[in-house]
Design a protein around this motif. Structure first.
Motif, PDB file in Angstrom:
ATOM      1  N   ALA A 130       0.842  -1.195   0.000  1.00  0.00           N
ATOM      2  CA  ALA A 130       0.000   0.000   0.000  1.00  0.00           C
ATOM      3  C   ALA A 130       0.878   1.245   0.000  1.00  0.00           C
ATOM      4  CB  ALA A 130      -0.916  -0.003   1.218  1.00  0.00           C
ATOM      5  N   PRO A 131       0.551   2.231  -0.854  1.00  0.00           N
ATOM      6  CA  PRO A 131       1.348   3.452  -0.856  1.00  0.00           C
ATOM      7  C   PRO A 131       1.256   4.192   0.474  1.00  0.00           C
ATOM      8  CG  PRO A 131      -0.351   3.520  -2.581  1.00  0.00           C
ATOM      9  CD  PRO A 131      -0.496   2.239  -1.851  1.00  0.00           C
ATOM     10  N   GLU A 132       0.047   4.209   1.046  1.00  0.00           N
ATOM     11  CA  GLU A 132      -0.146   4.833   2.351  1.00  0.00           C
ATOM     12  C   GLU A 132      -1.096   3.973   3.164  1.00  0.00           C
ATOM     13  OE1 GLU A 132      -1.055   9.029   2.392  1.00  0.00           O
ATOM     14  OE2 GLU A 132      -0.357   9.188   0.321  1.00  0.00           O
ATOM     15  N   LYS A 133      -0.816   3.871   4.449  1.00  0.00           N
ATOM     16  CA  LYS A 133      -1.704   3.107   5.325  1.00  0.00           C
ATOM     17  C   LYS A 133      -1.838   3.838   6.644  1.00  0.00           C
ATOM     18  CE  LYS A 133       2.255   0.204   5.670  1.00  0.00           C
ATOM     19  NZ  LYS A 133       2.853  -0.940   5.093  1.00  0.00           N
ATOM     20  N   LYS A 134      -2.974   3.562   7.332  1.00  0.00           N
ATOM     21  CA  LYS A 134      -3.245   4.216   8.607  1.00  0.00           C
ATOM     22  C   LYS A 134      -4.115   3.282   9.433  1.00  0.00           C
ATOM     23  CE  LYS A 134      -5.375   8.312  10.610  1.00  0.00           C
ATOM     24  NZ  LYS A 134      -6.111   9.544  10.332  1.00  0.00           N
ATOM     25  N   ASP A 135      -3.691   2.985  10.603  1.00  0.00           N
ATOM     26  CA  ASP A 135      -4.440   2.133  11.544  1.00  0.00           C
ATOM     27  C   ASP A 135      -4.841   0.796  10.922  1.00  0.00           C
ATOM     28  OD1 ASP A 135      -4.280   4.177  13.448  1.00  0.00           O
ATOM     29  OD2 ASP A 135      -6.151   5.091  12.743  1.00  0.00           O
ATOM     30  N   GLY A 136      -3.945   0.173  10.161  1.00  0.00           N
ATOM     31  CA  GLY A 136      -4.227  -1.142   9.594  1.00  0.00           C
ATOM     32  C   GLY A 136      -5.161  -1.123   8.406  1.00  0.00           C
ATOM     33  N   SER A 137      -5.322   0.036   7.747  1.00  0.00           N
ATOM     34  CA  SER A 137      -6.199   0.153   6.579  1.00  0.00           C
ATOM     35  C   SER A 137      -5.498   0.961   5.500  1.00  0.00           C
ATOM     36  CB  SER A 137      -7.503   0.861   6.951  1.00  0.00           C
ATOM     37  OG  SER A 137      -8.210   0.131   7.915  1.00  0.00           O
ATOM     38  N   PHE A 138      -6.029   0.882   4.277  1.00  0.00           N
ATOM     39  CA  PHE A 138      -5.511   1.708   3.197  1.00  0.00           C
ATOM     40  C   PHE A 138      -5.899   3.158   3.479  1.00  0.00           C
ATOM     41  CE2 PHE A 138      -5.875  -2.391   1.079  1.00  0.00           C
ATOM     42  CZ  PHE A 138      -4.691  -2.444   0.367  1.00  0.00           C
ATOM     43  N   GLN A 139      -5.004   4.070   3.223  1.00  0.00           N
ATOM     44  CA  GLN A 139      -5.321   5.485   3.360  1.00  0.00           C
ATOM     45  C   GLN A 139      -5.398   6.069   1.955  1.00  0.00           C
ATOM     46  OE1 GLN A 139      -2.794   7.716   5.954  1.00  0.00           O
ATOM     47  NE2 GLN A 139      -3.825   9.643   5.522  1.00  0.00           N
ATOM     48  N   VAL A 140      -6.532   6.712   1.665  1.00  0.00           N
ATOM     49  CA  VAL A 140      -6.746   7.280   0.347  1.00  0.00           C
ATOM     50  C   VAL A 140      -7.024   8.769   0.494  1.00  0.00           C
ATOM     51  CG1 VAL A 140      -7.592   5.139  -0.675  1.00  0.00           C
ATOM     52  CG2 VAL A 140      -9.202   6.709   0.404  1.00  0.00           C
ATOM     53  N   PRO A 141      -6.847   9.528  -0.587  1.00  0.00           N
ATOM     54  CA  PRO A 141      -7.139  10.963  -0.488  1.00  0.00           C
ATOM     55  C   PRO A 141      -8.619  11.215  -0.241  1.00  0.00           C
ATOM     56  CG  PRO A 141      -5.952  10.448  -2.517  1.00  0.00           C
ATOM     57  CD  PRO A 141      -6.302   9.161  -1.879  1.00  0.00           C
ATOM     58  N   LYS A 142      -8.911  12.290   0.457  1.00  0.00           N
ATOM     59  CA  LYS A 142     -10.284  12.665   0.757  1.00  0.00           C
ATOM     60  C   LYS A 142     -10.941  13.102  -0.552  1.00  0.00           C
ATOM     61  CE  LYS A 142     -12.856  15.669   3.833  1.00  0.00           C
ATOM     62  NZ  LYS A 142     -12.759  16.692   4.868  1.00  0.00           N
ATOM     63  N   THR A 143     -12.119  12.570  -0.829  1.00  0.00           N
ATOM     64  CA  THR A 143     -12.806  12.903  -2.083  1.00  0.00           C
ATOM     65  C   THR A 143     -14.073  13.725  -1.858  1.00  0.00           C
ATOM     66  OG1 THR A 143     -13.998  10.800  -2.018  1.00  0.00           O
ATOM     67  CG2 THR A 143     -11.958  10.866  -3.287  1.00  0.00           C
TER      68      THR A 143
END
Length: 97
Positions: free
Chosen positions: A82-95
């Motif tokens: 994953a390019p970015e992750k946070k708290d064990g999940s994928f982190q994606v840009p806010k849409t």
């Protein structure tokens, strides 16, 4: 040939199928359609009393398999690329604002 296919019928079918047929093709289509309708008439002469209607030629059984879990909690391997992750999940840009 009990079923007579008219030129208007061939024109209408050609319009529905979005086909431009030459006169030769129209005559050929007329003969083909007449042959098909004659064959259907021949099938209508069959004795089908006592024959149950069916949707398939062969019996159809439940083709679904049992839902068996094959991969257990493999979160670390999944998130490894994953390019970015946070708290064990994928982190994606806010849409959505």
């Amino acid at each position: 040939m009990a079923n007579i296919i008219t030129d208007e019928t061939i024109e209408y079918v050609g319009i529905l199928a979005k086909l431009e047929l030459s006169e030769e093709e129209k005559e050929h289509a007329k003969k083909d359609m007449a042959n098909m309708l004659d064959y259907i008439d021949m099938l209508n002469e069959l004795d089908t009393e006592g024959v149950e209607p069916m949707s398939h030629v062969f019996p159809v059984h439940n083709v679904f398999r049992e839902d068996i879990v094959t991969n257990v909690d493999d979160r670390d391997n999944i998130l490894a690329n994953a390019p970015e992750k946070k708290d064990g999940s994928f982190q994606v840009p806010k849409t959505v604002e």
